[in-house]
Write an enzyme that holds these catalytic residues in place. Structure first.
Site, short mmCIF file in Angstrom:
data_model
loop_
_atom_site.label_atom_id
_atom_site.label_comp_id
_atom_site.label_asym_id
_atom_site.label_seq_id
_atom_site.Cartn_x
_atom_site.Cartn_y
_atom_site.Cartn_z
N SER A 63 20.64 1.96 -7.58
CA SER A 63 20.29 1.26 -6.42
C SER A 63 21.70 0.90 -5.61
CB SER A 63 19.64 0.18 -6.70
OG SER A 63 18.29 0.21 -7.06
N LYS A 66 21.72 2.67 -2.37
CA LYS A 66 20.73 2.86 -1.34
C LYS A 66 21.37 2.40 0.18
CE LYS A 66 16.90 1.39 -4.46
NZ LYS A 66 16.20 0.29 -5.06
N TYR A 189 16.04 11.38 -4.03
CA TYR A 189 16.32 9.87 -4.38
C TYR A 189 16.93 9.69 -5.76
CZ TYR A 189 15.28 5.19 -6.01
OH TYR A 189 15.56 3.81 -6.52
N TYR A 241 17.24 -8.22 -4.18
CA TYR A 241 15.92 -8.28 -4.53
C TYR A 241 15.31 -9.59 -4.36
CZ TYR A 241 17.26 -3.66 -5.97
OH TYR A 241 17.78 -2.40 -6.17
N VAL A 259 20.80 -1.05 -11.55
CA VAL A 259 20.40 -1.11 -12.98
C VAL A 259 21.39 -0.57 -14.03
CG1 VAL A 259 17.89 -1.48 -12.83
CG2 VAL A 259 18.58 0.64 -12.66
O1 DON Z 1 14.53 3.70 -8.93
C1 DON Z 1 14.94 3.43 -9.92
O2 DON Z 1 14.34 2.45 -10.78
C2 DON Z 1 16.52 3.63 -10.17
N1 DON Z 1 16.77 4.82 -9.74
C3 DON Z 1 17.45 2.60 -9.43
C4 DON Z 1 16.87 1.13 -9.45
C5 DON Z 1 17.85 -0.02 -9.49
O3 DON Z 1 18.85 0.32 -9.79
C6 DON Z 1 17.34 -1.26 -9.20
N2 DON Z 1 18.42 -2.31 -9.02
N3 DON Z 1 18.83 -3.22 -9.61
#
Ligand code: DON
Length: 313
Positions: A63, A66, A189, A241, A259
Site C-alpha cells: 500500500s 497507493k 493493482y 487507515y 503490509v
Molecule cells: O490489497 C492488499 O491487501 C495489499 N496488496 C495491500 C494492503 C496494504 O499494504 C495495507 N497496508 N498497510
C-alpha cells in the site's frame, strides 16, 4: 537539531530487539519475510542520504504505492473527474473494508484504502494491459531514479488469494465506479503492490514528494507540483487507515504504510523518511516503523502540530 546519522543509529539499536507483531500472512508469500529485517533511511531534498540497517534489501511496496498512482491519475484526468470516482474522507475503517462506500455517490471514501486504490487502478491510461502496466512501472522508476522489477511470487500469491479485494472490485463495478475490466484493474493493482523497492528507494520517493514532485538527484518531474498537496493531504488524513488520528496525534506528518512492513513519511520542503521492518500490528503497520516515526518526530521536531516542548513522549 541532533545529528541525524547518530539519531537513526540510536533508534535502530533501540528497536532492533523488539519482537512484537508478525509479518503479514493473508498474502501467503509475505509470511516468508525475515522478521529481523530493519532499516531506516532519511533522504533530504538536496539528495543527502542517512541510512542504517538492511537498507538495500528489497520488499514489495504494497500500500505504500497507493499515493503515487493516485498522483498519476490526477495528472491524467484532473481533480474534478477523479473526485467523481474517489472521495477524500477518512473512514475510521480497516484498509480492506468491504462495506464502506459513500452513501449517496457510492464512491470509495478515499484512494488510500483498497476500494479507492482499485478504483484508481481502473483509471490508469493505456491501450491494453501491457501498456497500462508499463506506465505504472515508469512512474515508479521516475520516483526512485532507476529501473525496478516486480516480485512475481508476491503478485501470484495475492492474485490467487484476493477474494476480498475481488469482491470489493465487483461492488465497485455494480455501482459503475469501475468499468467491465474488473480482473485487469485488479491485476494492475496487485502489480503495483508487488513492485520491489528498497528502503533507500522508498525514502527517495518520499524525498521527491518533499521536493514538490522533483527527484532530488535526477531532477526529473515525477508528479506535477500542483498535485503533491492532494497526495500529501490524503496521506495525512487516511494514509494510516483507522489509526490516522493516533498518527496525527503522536507523529503529525503525512505518511503511508504497507503490509510488507514499509512506512514512509514526508516533511515538505525538507526530507523523506522510510522505515522498513516486516512484523506488523493489527492495523497493518510495521511495529518498529511506528515506534521509529514517533521518536523521530519528537527528536527532530517534525510534527506540524507541536513546537518546542509539546511532544507526546
Ligand atoms: O490489497 C492488499 O491487501 C495489499 N496488496 C495491500 C494492503 C496494504 O499494504 C495495507 N497496508 N498497510
Amino acid at each position: 537539531m541532533p545529528n541525524i546519522q547518530s539519531l537513526i543509529e540510536e533508534l535502530h539499536s533501540k528497536y532492533q530487539s523488539h519482537t512484537e507483531g508478525s509479518p503479514a500472512s493473508y498474502i501467503p508469500e509475505l509470511a516468508k519475510a525475515n522478521p529481523n529485517h530493519f532499516a531506516i533511511v532519511i533522504t533530504t531534498i538536496s539528495g543527502e542520504i542517512y541510512k542504517i540497517g538492511d537498507t538495500e534489501n528489497t520488499f514489495s511496496l504494497q500500500s505504500t504505492s497507493k499515493p503515487f498512482t493516485y498522483g498519476m491519475v490526477l495528472e491524467n484526468f484532473g481533480r474534478e473527474f477523479v473526485l467523481s470516482k474517489v472521495g477524500v474522507e477518512p473512514t475510521g475503517e480497516a484498509f480492506n473494508s468491504i462495506v464502506e462506500l459513500e452513501k449517496q455517490t457510492h464512491r470509495p471514501y478515499n484512494p488510500m484504502i483498497n476500494s479507492g486504490a482499485i478504483a484508481v487502478s481502473s483509471l490508469i491510461k493505456g491501450n491494453n494491459f501491457e501498456d497500462r502496466f508499463k506506465k505504472v512501472m515508469s512512474l515508479f522508476e521516475t520516483y526512485v531514479g532507476h529501473s525496478l522489477s516486480i516480485d512475481e511470487h508476491v503478485f501470484e500469491s495475492e492474485k490467487k488469494t484476493a477474494h476480498r479485494n475481488r469482491s470489493i472490485a465487483h461492488l465497485l463495478r455494480h455501482f459503475d465506479v469501475i468499468d467491465d475490466k474488473i480482473e485487469e484493474s485488479l491485476d494492475l493493482y496487485f502489480k503495483q503492490c508487488s513492485i520491489l523497492a528498497s528502503t533507500r528507494d522508498l525514502s527517495m520517493m518520499a524525498a521527491t514528494l518533499a521536493n514538490n514532485g522533483i527527484h532530488p538527484v535526477t531532477k526529473k518531474v515525477a508528479v506535477q507540483e500542483k498535485y503533491v498537496g492532494d497526495m500529501l493531504s490524503l496521506m495525512f488524513t487516511c494514509g494510516m487507515y483507522d489509526s490516522s488520528g493516533e498518527w496525527a496525534y503522536s507523529v503529525g506528518i503525512p505518511a503511508k504504510s504497507g503490509v510488507s512492513g514499509g512506512i514512509f513519511g514526508v516533511i515538505p520542503g525538507k526530507m523523506g523518511i522510510a522505515v522498513f521492518s516486516p512484523p506488523i500490528d493489527d492495523k497493518g503497520h510495521s511495529v518498529r516503523g511506528v515506534e521509529v516515526f514517533k521518536d523521530l518526530s519528537h527528536k527532530l521536531n517534525l510534527s506540524i502540530f507541536r513546537v518546542g516542548n509539546n511532544h507526546v513522549s
